[in-house]
Motif scaffolding. Structure first.
Motif, mmCIF file in Angstrom:
data_model
loop_
_atom_site.group_PDB
_atom_site.id
_atom_site.type_symbol
_atom_site.label_atom_id
_atom_site.label_comp_id
_atom_site.label_asym_id
_atom_site.label_seq_id
_atom_site.Cartn_x
_atom_site.Cartn_y
_atom_site.Cartn_z
ATOM 1 N N CYS A 38 34.432 -33.587 -28.731
ATOM 2 C CA CYS A 38 33.413 -32.560 -28.535
ATOM 3 C C CYS A 38 32.755 -32.683 -27.165
ATOM 4 N N LEU A 39 32.438 -33.901 -26.768
ATOM 5 C CA LEU A 39 31.785 -34.077 -25.473
ATOM 6 C C LEU A 39 32.710 -33.682 -24.331
ATOM 7 N N GLY A 40 34.001 -33.979 -24.467
ATOM 8 C CA GLY A 40 34.962 -33.563 -23.443
ATOM 9 C C GLY A 40 35.006 -32.052 -23.306
ATOM 10 N N ARG A 41 35.043 -31.347 -24.455
ATOM 11 C CA ARG A 41 35.042 -29.888 -24.437
ATOM 12 C C ARG A 41 33.721 -29.359 -23.862
ATOM 13 N N TYR A 42 32.639 -30.000 -24.233
ATOM 14 C CA TYR A 42 31.309 -29.600 -23.760
ATOM 15 C C TYR A 42 31.214 -29.712 -22.242
ATOM 16 N N PHE A 43 31.597 -30.856 -21.706
ATOM 17 C CA PHE A 43 31.524 -31.060 -20.257
ATOM 18 C C PHE A 43 32.442 -30.085 -19.519
ATOM 19 N N ALA A 44 33.625 -29.826 -20.077
ATOM 20 C CA ALA A 44 34.551 -28.885 -19.439
ATOM 21 C C ALA A 44 33.957 -27.479 -19.406
ATOM 22 N N GLU A 45 33.272 -27.085 -20.469
ATOM 23 C CA GLU A 45 32.661 -25.756 -20.499
ATOM 24 C C GLU A 45 31.520 -25.661 -19.486
ATOM 25 N N LEU A 46 30.704 -26.725 -19.397
ATOM 26 C CA LEU A 46 29.613 -26.706 -18.423
ATOM 27 C C LEU A 46 30.161 -26.622 -16.997
ATOM 28 N N ALA A 47 31.242 -27.343 -16.728
ATOM 29 C CA ALA A 47 31.840 -27.317 -15.395
ATOM 30 C C ALA A 47 32.313 -25.912 -15.035
ATOM 31 N N GLU A 48 32.763 -25.167 -16.029
ATOM 32 C CA GLU A 48 33.250 -23.813 -15.798
ATOM 33 C C GLU A 48 32.105 -22.808 -15.662
ATOM 34 N N ARG A 49 31.031 -23.008 -16.409
ATOM 35 C CA ARG A 49 29.960 -22.009 -16.452
ATOM 36 C C ARG A 49 28.882 -22.209 -15.401
ATOM 37 N N PHE A 50 28.596 -23.451 -15.029
ATOM 38 C CA PHE A 50 27.522 -23.709 -14.072
ATOM 39 C C PHE A 50 27.951 -23.276 -12.677
ATOM 40 N N ASP A 51 27.049 -22.665 -11.927
ATOM 41 C CA ASP A 51 27.361 -22.228 -10.570
ATOM 42 C C ASP A 51 27.786 -23.401 -9.693
ATOM 43 N N SER A 52 27.182 -24.559 -9.932
ATOM 44 C CA SER A 52 27.464 -25.745 -9.114
ATOM 45 C C SER A 52 28.530 -26.646 -9.725
ATOM 46 N N GLY A 53 29.154 -26.191 -10.838
ATOM 47 C CA GLY A 53 30.043 -27.092 -11.563
ATOM 48 C C GLY A 53 29.219 -28.102 -12.340
ATOM 49 N N PHE A 54 29.905 -29.085 -12.929
ATOM 50 C CA PHE A 54 29.177 -30.101 -13.691
ATOM 51 C C PHE A 54 29.871 -31.439 -13.548
ATOM 52 N N ASP A 55 29.089 -32.430 -13.116
ATOM 53 C CA ASP A 55 29.570 -33.800 -12.967
ATOM 54 C C ASP A 55 28.732 -34.679 -13.892
ATOM 55 N N PRO A 56 29.327 -35.187 -14.986
ATOM 56 C CA PRO A 56 28.540 -36.027 -15.910
ATOM 57 C C PRO A 56 27.870 -37.202 -15.229
ATOM 58 N N GLY A 57 28.456 -37.683 -14.125
ATOM 59 C CA GLY A 57 27.878 -38.817 -13.426
ATOM 60 C C GLY A 57 26.553 -38.512 -12.762
ATOM 61 N N ARG A 58 26.295 -37.238 -12.470
ATOM 62 C CA ARG A 58 25.034 -36.836 -11.845
ATOM 63 C C ARG A 58 23.959 -36.494 -12.868
ATOM 64 N N SER A 59 24.363 -36.207 -14.096
ATOM 65 C CA SER A 59 23.428 -35.745 -15.114
ATOM 66 C C SER A 59 22.686 -36.906 -15.753
ATOM 67 N N LEU A 60 21.505 -36.599 -16.283
ATOM 68 C CA LEU A 60 20.726 -37.619 -16.992
ATOM 69 C C LEU A 60 21.166 -37.697 -18.451
ATOM 70 N N LEU A 61 22.436 -37.874 -18.666
ATOM 71 C CA LEU A 61 22.947 -37.963 -20.027
ATOM 72 C C LEU A 61 22.624 -39.333 -20.610
ATOM 73 N N PRO A 62 22.252 -39.383 -21.878
ATOM 74 C CA PRO A 62 21.999 -40.686 -22.502
ATOM 75 C C PRO A 62 23.294 -41.467 -22.649
ATOM 76 N N ASP A 63 23.176 -42.794 -22.569
ATOM 77 C CA ASP A 63 24.372 -43.576 -22.867
ATOM 78 C C ASP A 63 24.520 -43.674 -24.384
ATOM 79 N N ALA A 64 25.669 -44.188 -24.813
ATOM 80 C CA ALA A 64 25.960 -44.200 -26.253
ATOM 81 C C ALA A 64 24.901 -44.956 -27.040
ATOM 82 N N GLY A 65 24.376 -46.035 -26.462
ATOM 83 C CA GLY A 65 23.391 -46.833 -27.185
ATOM 84 C C GLY A 65 22.110 -46.080 -27.498
ATOM 85 N N GLU A 66 21.778 -45.067 -26.683
ATOM 86 C CA GLU A 66 20.559 -44.292 -26.929
ATOM 87 C C GLU A 66 20.733 -43.290 -28.061
ATOM 88 N N LEU A 67 21.959 -43.114 -28.524
ATOM 89 C CA LEU A 67 22.225 -42.170 -29.603
ATOM 90 C C LEU A 67 22.740 -42.880 -30.853
#
Length: 301
Positions: A158-187
């Protein structure tokens, strides 16, 4: 739910089962019960794994095994381990099975025609529209929400599909490394939780809840697959995660989102979230939302 609603559902079920012939042992006059007929149809031209058949139809393994043994005995299917992984059994139609499936399709089309034939054009249109709505709502009712570890294969999918969709829809693309995404331990409990939506065994959405000790609860990584949109899955995620935050004693629930996700923004507003000043420096966020929730007693389940 009230008694009148329950009785209407039961009345509908009785009418449908009688009218489509599932009360007979020989469904569509082909000498086999509806369970075997449906299994033949679900196997399809390309074959299907036994596990996927069970999930797709919501049947227990013992019952599916009995149906498959009967179909094998009639020469309609073969069941064999998958060459790449012998732990996985795959069902395939034989030539006789394809012929039987085609005959069932022909009779099923004839049955559908017999339901419509006595009606005038306006009644047919009403019935077909009502069936489409019932199908959509019943499909929505089959969606389950299940807690998983953020590293579970369904979560990663799901996360792979999610990130791919954001990369396609966002004007600037989407790089998970730049985002403030929680690490697995926070979830993971007790710091948070991660929930997967499944439709007939297939993962069709995800959502995470962060429960930091020094900040309000926050929804992260919420996504619904295109084929499951319109079924109310996003709203169910919000309701589920709000309840969980409330049971953790939290009185504020937060989330942020991108300006291009207009449907999501509309959903958040309709669910009672109000826009607030930025509470983080997420580079991909343009809108920040909060909702006041009423703390609940911890669950005893």
């Amino acid at each position: 739910m009230d008694g009148e609603q329950i009785e209407q559902v039961r009345r509908f079920n009785r009418t449908v089962t009688e009218r489509v012939g599932v009360l007979h042992d020989e469904y569509l006059g082909r000498g086999r019960p509806i369970g075997e007929a449906r299994l033949l149809w679900e196997v399809g031209e390309d074959g299907q794994d036994v596990r996927r058949l069970r999930e797709r139809l919501g049947l227990d393994s013992g019952y599916v095994s009995r149906l498959l043994r009967s179909l094998e005995a009639d020469g309609l299917v073969t069941v064999a381990p998958r060459p790449q992984d012998r732990r996985v059994r795959t069902v395939r139609l034989t030539d006789a099975g394809r012929a039987e499936r085609a005959a069932l399709d022909d009779r099923s089309e004839a049955l559908a025609g017999s339901l419509l034939q006595p009606l005038n054009p306006a009644q047919r249109a009403r019935l077909v529209a009502a069936m489409a709505e019932v199908d959509r709502l019943l499909t929505a009712a089959t969606v389950t929400l299940d807690d998983v570890d953020p590293d579970h294969p369904d979560a990663r999918y799901c996360l792979g599909r999610y990130f791919a969709e954001l990369a396609e829809r966002f004007d600037s693309g989407f790089d998970p490394g730049r985002s403030l995404l929680p690490d697995a331990g926070e979830l993971r409990p007790p710091k948070g939780t991660f929930v997967i939506a499944r439709l007939r065994g297939e993962a069709v959405g995800c959502a995470g809840l962060k429960l930091p000790a020094d900040a309000p609860a926050e929804i992260k990584r919420m996504w619904v697959a295109p084929q499951a949109r319109g079924l109310g899955v996003g709203r169910r995620f919000l309701a589920e995660l709000e309840t969980r935050a409330a049971r953790e004693g939290r009185d504020v629930l937060r989330l942020d989102t991108n300006k291009t996700l207009t449907a999501a923004i509309g959903l958040y507003r309709s669910f009672g979230f109000a826009e607030v000043p930025a509470f983080n420096d997420e580079p991909y966020a343009h809108h920040w939302f909060e909702k006041t929730v009423t703390p609940l007693p911890p669950s005893t389940a």
